[in-house]
Design an enzyme around this catalytic site. Sequence first.
Site, PDB file in Angstrom:
ATOM      1  N   CYS A 185      12.901 -42.170   7.769  1.00 56.03           N
ATOM      2  CA  CYS A 185      13.191 -43.604   7.574  1.00 56.03           C
ATOM      3  C   CYS A 185      12.070 -44.565   7.962  1.00 56.03           C
ATOM      4  O   CYS A 185      12.189 -45.758   7.720  1.00 56.03           O
ATOM      5  CB  CYS A 185      14.465 -44.034   8.297  1.00 56.03           C
ATOM      6  N   ASP A 186      10.993 -44.103   8.572  1.00 57.82           N
ATOM      7  CA  ASP A 186       9.906 -45.018   8.942  1.00 57.82           C
ATOM      8  C   ASP A 186       8.559 -44.304   8.923  1.00 57.82           C
ATOM      9  O   ASP A 186       7.757 -44.423   9.852  1.00 57.82           O
ATOM     10  CB  ASP A 186      10.167 -45.630  10.319  1.00 57.82           C
ATOM     11  N   LEU A 187       8.305 -43.574   7.849  1.00 61.64           N
ATOM     12  CA  LEU A 187       7.042 -42.852   7.730  1.00 61.64           C
ATOM     13  C   LEU A 187       5.918 -43.834   7.429  1.00 61.64           C
ATOM     14  O   LEU A 187       6.006 -44.633   6.493  1.00 61.64           O
ATOM     15  CB  LEU A 187       7.129 -41.798   6.623  1.00 61.64           C
TER      16      LEU A 187
END
Length: 185
Positions: free
Chosen positions: A22-24
């Site tokens: 979700c936050d690469l």
Amino acid sequence: MIDVASALEYLHHGSSIPVVHCDLKPANVLLDENMVARVSDFGIAKLMDEGQSKTHTQTLATIGYLAPEYGSKGIVSIKGDVYSYGIMLMEIFTRRKPTDDMFVAELSLKTWIRDSMPNSIMEVLDSNLFQENGGKTNDILTHMSSIFGLALNCCEYSPEARLNMANVTASLIKIKTLVLGANGV
């Protein structure tokens, strides 16, 4: 980038319960003492229930790396991570963040790369890559065209049109094999 792709492939396909990061983004990838990339910061990661392909969230990730469906509707899926990976792949080889000041109005990192394909890749490619390659421009252009094409496939607007990380990893390994073969290593 192969290390990051392999990590995502494991998270998405390595067990019966997929994990969506979700936050690469580059800041969430750490290099160990052997320069092996490690994906970090799972603070907003989501576990998908068995059989579930997407879920909703109100937690927002980093602007510039968000998949369209995540930013507009809060829909989280492994395909959102694929999108973020594609943006990160472009950033690594252009040395331009998706939030760079040059990207305004209709111009984005994706459109800048897409518009450069296939004849103007030199204009978007990080010039440091040429210095490290000893000026073998034709070798670089051939392989960078493949990498940018892969990155653009990861960033398709529709989640269904995006590749999965197993395909991305396999494609990168194939490109790496061609590069090493082209350089006589």
